[in-house]
Scaffold this active site. Structure first.
Site, PDB file in Angstrom:
ATOM      1  N   LYS A  53      -0.886  14.224  -5.721  1.00  0.00           N
ATOM      2  CA  LYS A  53      -0.464  14.112  -4.323  1.00  0.00           C
ATOM      3  C   LYS A  53      -1.047  15.323  -3.609  1.00  0.00           C
ATOM      4  CE  LYS A  53       3.490  13.166  -1.321  1.00  0.00           C
ATOM      5  NZ  LYS A  53       3.125  11.803  -0.905  1.00  0.00           N
TER       6      LYS A  53
ATOM      7  N   VAL B 103      -0.023  10.766   1.982  1.00  0.00           N
ATOM      8  CA  VAL B 103       1.204  11.285   2.583  1.00  0.00           C
ATOM      9  C   VAL B 103       1.463  10.492   3.859  1.00  0.00           C
ATOM     10  CG1 VAL B 103      -0.100  13.128   3.712  1.00  0.00           C
ATOM     11  CG2 VAL B 103       2.374  13.346   3.479  1.00  0.00           C
ATOM     12  N   GLY B 104       2.695  10.001   4.008  1.00  0.00           N
ATOM     13  CA  GLY B 104       3.015   9.187   5.172  1.00  0.00           C
ATOM     14  C   GLY B 104       2.210   7.898   5.182  1.00  0.00           C
TER      15      GLY B 104
ATOM     16  N   ASP C 133       8.430  14.045  -4.658  1.00  0.00           N
ATOM     17  CA  ASP C 133       7.401  13.033  -4.918  1.00  0.00           C
ATOM     18  C   ASP C 133       6.396  13.526  -5.954  1.00  0.00           C
ATOM     19  OD1 ASP C 133       8.658  11.498  -3.035  1.00  0.00           O
ATOM     20  OD2 ASP C 133       7.141  11.755  -1.481  1.00  0.00           O
TER      21      ASP C 133
ATOM     22  N   PRO D  26      11.797  -5.595  -5.770  1.00  0.00           N
ATOM     23  CA  PRO D  26      13.091  -5.691  -5.083  1.00  0.00           C
ATOM     24  C   PRO D  26      13.769  -4.335  -5.041  1.00  0.00           C
ATOM     25  CG  PRO D  26      13.324  -6.392  -7.354  1.00  0.00           C
ATOM     26  CD  PRO D  26      11.859  -6.090  -7.148  1.00  0.00           C
ATOM     27  N   ARG D  27      14.874  -4.257  -4.354  1.00  0.00           N
ATOM     28  CA  ARG D  27      15.669  -3.023  -4.392  1.00  0.00           C
ATOM     29  C   ARG D  27      16.211  -2.873  -5.812  1.00  0.00           C
ATOM     30  NH1 ARG D  27      18.454   0.023  -0.565  1.00  0.00           N
ATOM     31  NH2 ARG D  27      16.815  -0.674   0.861  1.00  0.00           N
ATOM     32  N   LEU D  28      15.849  -1.798  -6.471  1.00  0.00           N
ATOM     33  CA  LEU D  28      16.202  -1.595  -7.872  1.00  0.00           C
ATOM     34  C   LEU D  28      17.485  -0.772  -8.000  1.00  0.00           C
ATOM     35  CD1 LEU D  28      12.616  -0.648  -9.105  1.00  0.00           C
ATOM     36  CD2 LEU D  28      13.769  -2.854  -9.446  1.00  0.00           C
TER      37      LEU D  28
ATOM     38  N   GLU E  22      -1.815   9.710  -4.470  1.00  0.00           N
ATOM     39  CA  GLU E  22      -0.884   9.210  -3.451  1.00  0.00           C
ATOM     40  C   GLU E  22      -1.105   9.957  -2.148  1.00  0.00           C
ATOM     41  OE1 GLU E  22       3.807   9.292  -2.251  1.00  0.00           O
ATOM     42  OE2 GLU E  22       3.322   9.477  -4.376  1.00  0.00           O
TER      43      GLU E  22
ATOM     44  N   ASN F  90       7.311  -4.037  -0.968  1.00  0.00           N
ATOM     45  CA  ASN F  90       8.443  -3.291  -1.500  1.00  0.00           C
ATOM     46  C   ASN F  90       9.635  -3.464  -0.569  1.00  0.00           C
ATOM     47  OD1 ASN F  90       9.732  -1.367  -3.296  1.00  0.00           O
ATOM     48  ND2 ASN F  90       9.570   0.113  -1.645  1.00  0.00           N
TER      49      ASN F  90
END
Length: 240
Positions: free
Chosen positions: A40, A120-121, A57, A207-209, A118, A178
Protein backbone atom coordinates in the site's frame (compact mmCIF):
# COMPACT_ATOMS: atom_id res chain seq x y z
CA UNK A 1 13.82 -12.44 -10.36
CA UNK A 2 10.93 -9.97 -10.35
CA UNK A 3 7.33 -10.95 -9.69
CA UNK A 4 5.60 -12.09 -12.86
CA UNK A 5 2.13 -11.69 -11.36
CA UNK A 6 1.03 -8.30 -10.10
CA UNK A 7 -2.24 -6.41 -9.78
CA UNK A 8 -3.36 -2.93 -8.77
CA UNK A 9 -6.54 -2.80 -6.68
CA UNK A 10 -8.61 0.36 -6.86
CA UNK A 11 -12.12 1.23 -5.75
CA UNK A 12 -15.14 3.33 -6.55
CA UNK A 13 -14.65 5.28 -3.32
CA UNK A 14 -13.04 5.05 0.07
CA UNK A 15 -14.26 2.54 2.68
CA UNK A 16 -15.72 0.14 0.11
CA UNK A 17 -13.58 -2.94 0.77
CA UNK A 18 -10.33 -2.52 -1.17
CA UNK A 19 -8.27 -3.92 1.68
CA UNK A 20 -10.56 -6.91 2.17
CA UNK A 21 -10.43 -7.80 -1.52
CA UNK A 22 -6.67 -7.16 -1.72
CA UNK A 23 -6.17 -9.44 1.29
CA UNK A 24 -8.41 -12.10 -0.27
CA UNK A 25 -6.34 -11.89 -3.45
CA UNK A 26 -3.14 -12.31 -1.46
CA UNK A 27 -4.65 -15.29 0.37
CA UNK A 28 -5.63 -16.91 -2.93
CA UNK A 29 -2.14 -16.37 -4.34
CA UNK A 30 -0.53 -18.00 -1.30
CA UNK A 31 -2.93 -20.93 -1.72
CA UNK A 32 -1.45 -21.35 -5.20
CA UNK A 33 1.94 -21.89 -3.58
CA UNK A 34 3.28 -18.47 -4.58
CA UNK A 35 5.37 -16.07 -2.55
CA UNK A 36 2.94 -13.16 -2.37
CA UNK A 37 3.61 -9.64 -1.10
CA UNK A 38 1.19 -6.81 -0.44
CA UNK A 39 1.91 -3.13 -0.92
CA UNK A 40 0.00 0.00 0.00
CA UNK A 41 2.29 2.75 -1.28
CA UNK A 42 0.37 5.57 0.40
CA UNK A 43 -1.65 5.15 3.59
CA UNK A 44 -3.36 8.02 5.39
CA UNK A 45 -4.35 7.37 8.97
CA UNK A 46 -2.02 5.88 11.56
CA UNK A 47 -1.89 5.20 15.27
CA UNK A 48 1.07 4.85 17.57
CA UNK A 49 1.42 1.31 18.92
CA UNK A 50 4.40 0.27 21.01
CA UNK A 51 6.28 3.28 19.76
CA UNK A 52 5.64 2.49 16.08
CA UNK A 53 3.18 4.22 13.74
CA UNK A 54 0.84 1.62 12.24
CA UNK A 55 -1.87 1.67 9.60
CA UNK A 56 -4.64 -0.91 9.82
CA UNK A 57 -4.93 -1.48 6.07
CA UNK A 58 -1.19 -1.95 5.63
CA UNK A 59 -1.13 -4.36 8.58
CA UNK A 60 -3.97 -6.41 7.10
CA UNK A 61 -2.13 -6.74 3.80
CA UNK A 62 1.03 -7.80 5.60
CA UNK A 63 -0.93 -10.44 7.55
CA UNK A 64 -2.43 -11.90 4.36
CA UNK A 65 0.91 -12.03 2.54
CA UNK A 66 3.51 -14.76 3.08
CA UNK A 67 6.53 -12.60 2.20
CA UNK A 68 7.67 -10.42 5.08
CA UNK A 69 9.21 -7.13 4.02
CA UNK A 70 10.14 -3.89 5.79
CA UNK A 71 7.15 -1.55 6.06
CA UNK A 72 9.34 1.20 4.61
CA UNK A 73 9.14 -0.74 1.33
CA UNK A 74 5.53 -1.90 1.41
CA UNK A 75 4.19 1.46 2.63
CA UNK A 76 6.78 4.09 1.76
CA UNK A 77 4.39 6.89 2.69
CA UNK A 78 2.63 6.31 6.00
CA UNK A 79 0.78 9.51 6.91
CA UNK A 80 -0.71 10.10 10.33
CA UNK A 81 -3.92 12.01 9.59
CA UNK A 82 -6.90 10.07 8.19
CA UNK A 83 -7.64 12.65 5.52
CA UNK A 84 -6.90 13.22 1.85
CA UNK A 85 -3.28 12.07 1.35
CA UNK A 86 -2.02 15.27 -0.26
CA UNK A 87 -3.40 17.27 2.69
CA UNK A 88 -1.95 14.85 5.26
CA UNK A 89 1.40 15.02 3.46
CA UNK A 90 1.35 18.83 3.48
CA UNK A 91 0.62 18.84 7.20
CA UNK A 92 3.66 16.63 7.82
CA UNK A 93 5.96 18.42 5.39
CA UNK A 94 6.18 15.33 3.21
CA UNK A 95 6.35 15.26 -0.58
CA UNK A 96 5.02 12.06 -2.14
CA UNK A 97 7.60 11.18 -4.79
CA UNK A 98 6.54 8.91 -7.66
CA UNK A 99 10.08 7.73 -8.34
CA UNK A 100 10.51 6.62 -4.73
CA UNK A 101 7.29 4.60 -4.89
CA UNK A 102 8.47 2.97 -8.11
CA UNK A 103 11.84 2.10 -6.56
CA UNK A 104 10.11 0.52 -3.55
CA UNK A 105 7.75 -1.43 -5.81
CA UNK A 106 10.69 -2.80 -7.79
CA UNK A 107 12.30 -4.08 -4.59
CA UNK A 108 9.03 -5.68 -3.44
CA UNK A 109 8.60 -7.33 -6.84
CA UNK A 110 12.15 -8.67 -6.69
CA UNK A 111 11.34 -10.43 -3.42
CA UNK A 112 8.09 -12.11 -4.46
CA UNK A 113 6.40 -14.21 -7.13
CA UNK A 114 3.27 -12.06 -6.95
CA UNK A 115 2.48 -8.55 -5.73
CA UNK A 116 -0.85 -6.93 -4.88
CA UNK A 117 -0.75 -3.13 -4.78
CA UNK A 118 -3.67 -1.41 -3.09
CA UNK A 119 -4.45 2.19 -3.96
CA UNK A 120 -5.77 4.78 -1.53
CA UNK A 121 -9.34 6.03 -1.67
CA UNK A 122 -10.77 6.04 -5.18
CA UNK A 123 -8.97 6.12 -8.52
CA UNK A 124 -8.40 9.91 -8.77
CA UNK A 125 -7.32 10.80 -5.24
CA UNK A 126 -4.65 13.55 -5.25
CA UNK A 127 -1.29 12.56 -3.79
CA UNK A 128 0.41 15.88 -4.54
CA UNK A 129 -0.23 18.95 -6.65
CA UNK A 130 0.78 17.06 -9.80
CA UNK A 131 0.35 13.35 -8.97
CA UNK A 132 -2.71 11.25 -8.11
CA UNK A 133 -3.61 7.59 -7.69
CA UNK A 134 -4.44 7.27 -11.39
CA UNK A 135 -0.89 8.43 -12.14
CA UNK A 136 0.36 5.87 -9.63
CA UNK A 137 -1.51 3.08 -11.38
CA UNK A 138 -0.13 4.21 -14.74
CA UNK A 139 3.38 4.47 -13.30
CA UNK A 140 3.28 0.82 -12.23
CA UNK A 141 1.44 -0.27 -15.38
CA UNK A 142 -0.36 -3.17 -13.71
CA UNK A 143 -3.70 -4.78 -14.58
CA UNK A 144 -6.37 -3.10 -12.45
CA UNK A 145 -8.99 -4.78 -10.28
CA UNK A 146 -11.89 -2.49 -9.38
CA UNK A 147 -13.81 -2.95 -6.13
CA UNK A 148 -17.38 -1.68 -6.39
CA UNK A 149 -19.02 -0.91 -3.06
CA UNK A 150 -22.66 -1.87 -3.45
CA UNK A 151 -24.64 1.14 -2.28
CA UNK A 152 -26.74 3.87 -3.88
CA UNK A 153 -24.63 5.69 -6.48
CA UNK A 154 -22.32 2.77 -7.24
CA UNK A 155 -23.35 2.53 -10.91
CA UNK A 156 -22.15 6.03 -11.73
CA UNK A 157 -19.01 5.64 -9.64
CA UNK A 158 -18.11 2.30 -11.20
CA UNK A 159 -18.67 3.38 -14.80
CA UNK A 160 -16.73 6.63 -14.35
CA UNK A 161 -13.86 4.73 -12.68
CA UNK A 162 -13.77 2.22 -15.53
CA UNK A 163 -13.64 5.10 -18.04
CA UNK A 164 -10.78 6.74 -16.14
CA UNK A 165 -8.83 3.45 -16.10
CA UNK A 166 -9.28 3.00 -19.84
CA UNK A 167 -8.36 6.63 -20.55
CA UNK A 168 -4.93 6.00 -19.03
CA UNK A 169 -4.27 3.01 -21.24
CA UNK A 170 -4.63 0.55 -18.38
CA UNK A 171 -6.41 -2.80 -18.44
CA UNK A 172 -9.42 -3.30 -16.20
CA UNK A 173 -8.77 -6.98 -15.56
CA UNK A 174 -11.82 -7.62 -13.41
CA UNK A 175 -14.19 -6.15 -10.88
CA UNK A 176 -15.64 -7.24 -7.55
CA UNK A 177 -18.99 -6.33 -6.05
CA UNK A 178 -18.73 -5.85 -2.29
CA UNK A 179 -21.84 -5.40 -0.18
CA UNK A 180 -21.49 -2.17 1.78
CA UNK A 181 -25.09 -1.16 2.43
CA UNK A 182 -27.23 -4.06 3.63
CA UNK A 183 -30.33 -1.95 3.02
CA UNK A 184 -29.54 -1.23 -0.62
CA UNK A 185 -32.54 -1.81 -2.87
CA UNK A 186 -32.25 -3.94 -6.01
CA UNK A 187 -28.67 -5.01 -5.40
CA UNK A 188 -28.76 -7.77 -8.01
CA UNK A 189 -30.28 -5.41 -10.57
CA UNK A 190 -27.35 -3.06 -9.98
CA UNK A 191 -24.89 -5.93 -10.44
CA UNK A 192 -26.64 -6.92 -13.67
CA UNK A 193 -26.46 -3.32 -14.91
CA UNK A 194 -22.71 -3.26 -14.37
CA UNK A 195 -22.19 -6.71 -15.85
CA UNK A 196 -23.84 -5.58 -19.07
CA UNK A 197 -21.85 -2.33 -19.24
CA UNK A 198 -18.34 -3.32 -18.11
CA UNK A 199 -16.16 -5.26 -20.51
CA UNK A 200 -14.11 -6.81 -17.70
CA UNK A 201 -15.27 -10.00 -15.98
CA UNK A 202 -16.98 -9.90 -12.62
CA UNK A 203 -14.81 -11.83 -10.17
CA UNK A 204 -17.57 -12.33 -7.63
CA UNK A 205 -19.78 -10.70 -5.04
CA UNK A 206 -18.70 -10.59 -1.41
CA UNK A 207 -21.61 -10.40 1.05
CA UNK A 208 -21.40 -8.74 4.43
CA UNK A 209 -19.26 -11.23 6.34
CA UNK A 210 -19.49 -12.04 10.06
CA UNK A 211 -15.75 -11.31 10.16
CA UNK A 212 -13.83 -9.58 7.37
CA UNK A 213 -11.29 -12.37 6.91
CA UNK A 214 -9.34 -12.90 3.68
CA UNK A 215 -10.20 -16.60 3.38
CA UNK A 216 -13.90 -15.89 3.94
CA UNK A 217 -13.94 -13.24 1.22
CA UNK A 218 -11.89 -15.43 -1.15
CA UNK A 219 -14.55 -18.15 -0.91
CA UNK A 220 -16.87 -15.84 -2.87
CA UNK A 221 -14.35 -14.95 -5.56
CA UNK A 222 -12.90 -16.57 -8.67
CA UNK A 223 -9.60 -15.01 -9.76
CA UNK A 224 -8.83 -17.54 -12.49
CA UNK A 225 -9.67 -15.13 -15.33
CA UNK A 226 -7.04 -12.60 -14.23
CA UNK A 227 -4.02 -12.18 -16.51
CA UNK A 228 -1.10 -14.29 -15.34
CA UNK A 229 -3.16 -16.29 -12.87
CA UNK A 230 -1.58 -19.74 -12.35
CA UNK A 231 -3.54 -22.55 -13.98
CA UNK A 232 -1.94 -25.39 -12.07
CA UNK A 233 -4.86 -25.80 -9.68
CA UNK A 234 -8.62 -25.97 -10.23
CA UNK A 235 -10.35 -22.59 -10.24
CA UNK A 236 -12.04 -21.58 -7.01
CA UNK A 237 -15.83 -21.87 -7.48
CA UNK A 238 -17.75 -18.62 -7.75
CA UNK A 239 -20.16 -18.36 -4.82
CA UNK A 240 -23.56 -16.76 -5.30
Amino acid sequence: MSANIAYFVTGTDTEIGKTLISSALLYALTQQGLRAAGMKPVAAGAELRDGVWRNEDADRLASAANVTLPPQLTTPYLLREATAPHIAAQQEGVTIDASHIRACYDQVADAADAVVVEGVGGFRVPLSDTFDTADLARLLGLPVIMVVGLRLGCLNHALLTAEAIAARGLTLAGWVANVVDLGMLYGMDNINALTSRLSAPMLGCVPRLPAALPNAAAAHLDFSSLPGWPKSRPARPLSP
